[in-house]
Structures are given as structure tokens and as C-alpha cells.
Design a protein around this motif. Structure first.
Motif, PDB file in Angstrom:
ATOM      1  N   GLU A  61       0.839  -1.195   0.000  1.00 33.38           N
ATOM      2  CA  GLU A  61       0.000   0.000   0.000  1.00 33.38           C
ATOM      3  C   GLU A  61       0.881   1.254   0.000  1.00 33.38           C
ATOM      4  OE1 GLU A  61      -3.941  -1.706   2.328  1.00 33.38           O
ATOM      5  OE2 GLU A  61      -2.773  -0.069   3.182  1.00 33.38           O
ATOM      6  N   ARG A  62       0.306   2.311  -0.482  1.00 33.78           N
ATOM      7  CA  ARG A  62       1.013   3.585  -0.455  1.00 33.78           C
ATOM      8  C   ARG A  62       1.212   4.011   0.993  1.00 33.78           C
ATOM      9  NH1 ARG A  62      -1.758   7.875  -4.056  1.00 33.78           N
ATOM     10  NH2 ARG A  62      -3.299   7.805  -2.365  1.00 33.78           N
ATOM     11  N   GLU A  63       2.398   4.542   1.291  1.00 37.71           N
ATOM     12  CA  GLU A  63       2.690   4.948   2.661  1.00 37.71           C
ATOM     13  C   GLU A  63       3.234   6.372   2.707  1.00 37.71           C
ATOM     14  OE1 GLU A  63       5.729   2.552   4.467  1.00 37.71           O
ATOM     15  OE2 GLU A  63       7.227   3.049   2.945  1.00 37.71           O
ATOM     16  N   PHE A  64       2.993   7.002   3.816  1.00 36.33           N
ATOM     17  CA  PHE A  64       3.472   8.364   4.057  1.00 36.33           C
ATOM     18  C   PHE A  64       4.983   8.357   4.242  1.00 36.33           C
ATOM     19  CE2 PHE A  64       3.550  12.589   5.751  1.00 36.33           C
ATOM     20  CZ  PHE A  64       4.463  12.555   6.797  1.00 36.33           C
ATOM     21  N   VAL A  65       5.636   9.358   3.680  1.00 33.04           N
ATOM     22  CA  VAL A  65       7.083   9.500   3.838  1.00 33.04           C
ATOM     23  C   VAL A  65       7.429  10.771   4.606  1.00 33.04           C
ATOM     24  CG1 VAL A  65       9.291   9.821   2.639  1.00 33.04           C
ATOM     25  CG2 VAL A  65       7.583   8.219   1.724  1.00 33.04           C
ATOM     26  N   ALA A  66       6.931  11.894   4.129  1.00 30.87           N
ATOM     27  CA  ALA A  66       7.306  13.170   4.745  1.00 30.87           C
ATOM     28  C   ALA A  66       6.247  14.215   4.443  1.00 30.87           C
ATOM     29  CB  ALA A  66       8.658  13.640   4.211  1.00 30.87           C
ATOM     30  N   GLU A  67       6.221  15.214   5.299  1.00 31.90           N
ATOM     31  CA  GLU A  67       5.277  16.310   5.136  1.00 31.90           C
ATOM     32  C   GLU A  67       6.015  17.606   5.430  1.00 31.90           C
ATOM     33  OE1 GLU A  67       0.873  16.006   6.224  1.00 31.90           O
ATOM     34  OE2 GLU A  67       1.765  16.998   7.963  1.00 31.90           O
ATOM     35  N   ILE A  68       5.714  18.635   4.642  1.00 30.18           N
ATOM     36  CA  ILE A  68       6.320  19.932   4.914  1.00 30.18           C
ATOM     37  C   ILE A  68       5.211  20.972   4.947  1.00 30.18           C
ATOM     38  CG2 ILE A  68       6.927  20.184   2.451  1.00 30.18           C
ATOM     39  CD1 ILE A  68       9.380  21.820   3.490  1.00 30.18           C
ATOM     40  N   TRP A  69       5.146  21.660   6.056  1.00 28.67           N
ATOM     41  CA  TRP A  69       4.047  22.572   6.308  1.00 28.67           C
ATOM     42  C   TRP A  69       4.276  23.924   5.658  1.00 28.67           C
ATOM     43  CZ3 TRP A  69       5.487  20.945  11.819  1.00 28.67           C
ATOM     44  CH2 TRP A  69       5.109  19.610  12.012  1.00 28.67           C
ATOM     45  N   THR A  70       3.284  24.774   5.737  1.00 32.75           N
ATOM     46  CA  THR A  70       3.406  26.076   5.095  1.00 32.75           C
ATOM     47  C   THR A  70       4.490  26.944   5.747  1.00 32.75           C
ATOM     48  OG1 THR A  70       1.608  26.893   6.495  1.00 32.75           O
ATOM     49  CG2 THR A  70       1.004  26.104   4.300  1.00 32.75           C
ATOM     50  N   ASN A  71       4.794  26.677   7.013  1.00 28.67           N
ATOM     51  CA  ASN A  71       5.844  27.464   7.677  1.00 28.67           C
ATOM     52  C   ASN A  71       7.230  26.829   7.528  1.00 28.67           C
ATOM     53  OD1 ASN A  71       5.719  25.272   9.329  1.00 28.67           O
ATOM     54  ND2 ASN A  71       5.201  26.382  11.209  1.00 28.67           N
ATOM     55  N   GLY A  72       7.297  25.744   6.741  1.00 32.90           N
ATOM     56  CA  GLY A  72       8.572  25.082   6.506  1.00 32.90           C
ATOM     57  C   GLY A  72       8.880  23.949   7.455  1.00 32.90           C
ATOM     58  N   GLY A  73       8.058  23.783   8.475  1.00 40.52           N
ATOM     59  CA  GLY A  73       8.253  22.679   9.388  1.00 40.52           C
ATOM     60  C   GLY A  73       8.045  21.347   8.686  1.00 40.52           C
ATOM     61  N   THR A  74       8.709  20.318   9.199  1.00 42.40           N
ATOM     62  CA  THR A  74       8.644  19.020   8.535  1.00 42.40           C
ATOM     63  C   THR A  74       8.319  17.905   9.517  1.00 42.40           C
ATOM     64  OG1 THR A  74      11.047  18.822   8.811  1.00 42.40           O
ATOM     65  CG2 THR A  74      10.234  19.596   6.671  1.00 42.40           C
ATOM     66  N   TYR A  75       7.852  16.831   8.970  1.00 43.06           N
ATOM     67  CA  TYR A  75       7.552  15.634   9.746  1.00 43.06           C
ATOM     68  C   TYR A  75       7.859  14.439   8.860  1.00 43.06           C
ATOM     69  CZ  TYR A  75       4.964  12.138  12.365  1.00 43.06           C
ATOM     70  OH  TYR A  75       4.618  11.013  13.074  1.00 43.06           O
ATOM     71  N   TYR A  76       8.481  13.412   9.444  1.00 41.12           N
ATOM     72  CA  TYR A  76       8.906  12.252   8.675  1.00 41.12           C
ATOM     73  C   TYR A  76       8.435  10.960   9.316  1.00 41.12           C
ATOM     74  CZ  TYR A  76      12.189  15.712   6.840  1.00 41.12           C
ATOM     75  OH  TYR A  76      12.737  16.830   6.276  1.00 41.12           O
ATOM     76  N   THR A  77       8.237   9.984   8.488  1.00 45.07           N
ATOM     77  CA  THR A  77       7.999   8.656   9.026  1.00 45.07           C
ATOM     78  C   THR A  77       9.313   8.142   9.623  1.00 45.07           C
ATOM     79  OG1 THR A  77       7.062   6.490   8.538  1.00 45.07           O
ATOM     80  CG2 THR A  77       8.540   7.421   6.881  1.00 45.07           C
ATOM     81  N   ASP A  78       9.224   7.300  10.611  1.00 40.80           N
ATOM     82  CA  ASP A  78      10.417   6.836  11.316  1.00 40.80           C
ATOM     83  C   ASP A  78      11.433   6.182  10.389  1.00 40.80           C
ATOM     84  OD1 ASP A  78       8.787   5.834  14.450  1.00 40.80           O
ATOM     85  OD2 ASP A  78       9.480   7.773  13.700  1.00 40.80           O
ATOM     86  N   ALA A  79      10.954   5.514   9.355  1.00 39.31           N
ATOM     87  CA  ALA A  79      11.848   4.763   8.468  1.00 39.31           C
ATOM     88  C   ALA A  79      12.832   5.647   7.714  1.00 39.31           C
ATOM     89  CB  ALA A  79      11.029   3.946   7.482  1.00 39.31           C
ATOM     90  N   VAL A  80      12.527   6.940   7.589  1.00 37.02           N
ATOM     91  CA  VAL A  80      13.400   7.809   6.807  1.00 37.02           C
ATOM     92  C   VAL A  80      14.013   8.935   7.634  1.00 37.02           C
ATOM     93  CG1 VAL A  80      11.988   7.311   4.775  1.00 37.02           C
ATOM     94  CG2 VAL A  80      11.649   9.461   5.993  1.00 37.02           C
ATOM     95  N   LYS A  81      13.659   9.027   8.892  1.00 36.48           N
ATOM     96  CA  LYS A  81      14.207  10.096   9.736  1.00 36.48           C
ATOM     97  C   LYS A  81      15.724  10.045   9.760  1.00 36.48           C
ATOM     98  CE  LYS A  81      10.403  10.897  12.963  1.00 36.48           C
ATOM     99  NZ  LYS A  81       9.908  10.684  14.330  1.00 36.48           N
TER     100      LYS A  81
END
Length: 118
Positions: free
Chosen positions: A44-64
């Protein structure tokens, strides 16, 4: 309506790096949350990373610690810098966008294949 186009995928040896880009057309992406997802064959498709409008980021543990997402609002692009690539990073990578407050991503690119070889 935001249109997204990924580029930069390819074949790379394990341990090496690759940079994906996503060009947006239509509205400016300044007010959009941008995401990266991936889908390996048979999974299945999985989340990798997200970047917010203020530049903040969030990553899945596998790629941190290995992947870095960034955005250039002036160029209407986002990027995903991938380092120390592993075999299990092999997948089709998708760029996506959603407005602030949306639960789900509404806009998707067609994807770019990343293949990591031993």
C-alpha cells in the motif's frame, strides 16, 4: 487546482543519494501543505514526509535522519533529498498537496520510480 509533476527518480546503489523534485502548476503552493508518499510493488502507499506552510517538517520513522523535505515557494517546488538509501526505499514516490485543515491530500502527482540496488 494544483497540478504536480515529480522528477529525479532513477536507479541508485544502496548507500548513495538521490534528490526528487516536484513542480507545481496552477495556484501557488504557499498555502498548501505538501507531502511525499511512496508505494512499493505489492504494498500500500505509505506516508514518507510532510512539509508545512511554515517550513516545518515531519517524517515517518523509516526515513528520519536520511531524508530531508524542503520547499521553495518562490519557484513553486518541493524537493525530497534522500541519502543513505536502502533497498527497502525502492518504490514509486509521489508528491501531494492539501490545504491547511484538510485531513486528506487532494492533489497528487503521477509519481517517479526510485530503485535502489545492492
Amino acid at each position: 487546482q494544483v497540478q504536480l509533476a515529480e522528477s529525479g527518480g532513477g536507479l541508485v546503489q544502496a548507500g548513495n543519494s538521490l534528490r526528487l523534485s516536484c513542480a507545481a502548476s496552477g495556484p501557488r503552493i504557499n498555502s498548501y501543505v505538501m507531502g511525499w508518499f511512496r508505494q512499493a510493488r505489492g504494498k500500500e502507499r505509505e506516508f514518507v514526509a510532510e512539509i508545512w506552510t511554515n517550513g516545518g517538517t515531519y517524517y515517518t520513522d523509516a526515513v528520519k535522519g536520511r531524508f530531508t523535505a524542503s520547499r521553495d515557494n518562490a519557484k513553486n517546488t518541493v524537493a525530497l533529498q534522500m541519502t543513505s538509501l536502502k533497498l527497502e526505499d525502492t518504490a514509486v514516490y509521489y508528491c501531494a498537496a492539501k490545504t491547511i485543515g484538510e485531513r486528506e491530500y487532494s492533489y497528487w502527482g503521477q509519481g517517479t520510480q526510485v530503485t535502489v540496488s545492492s
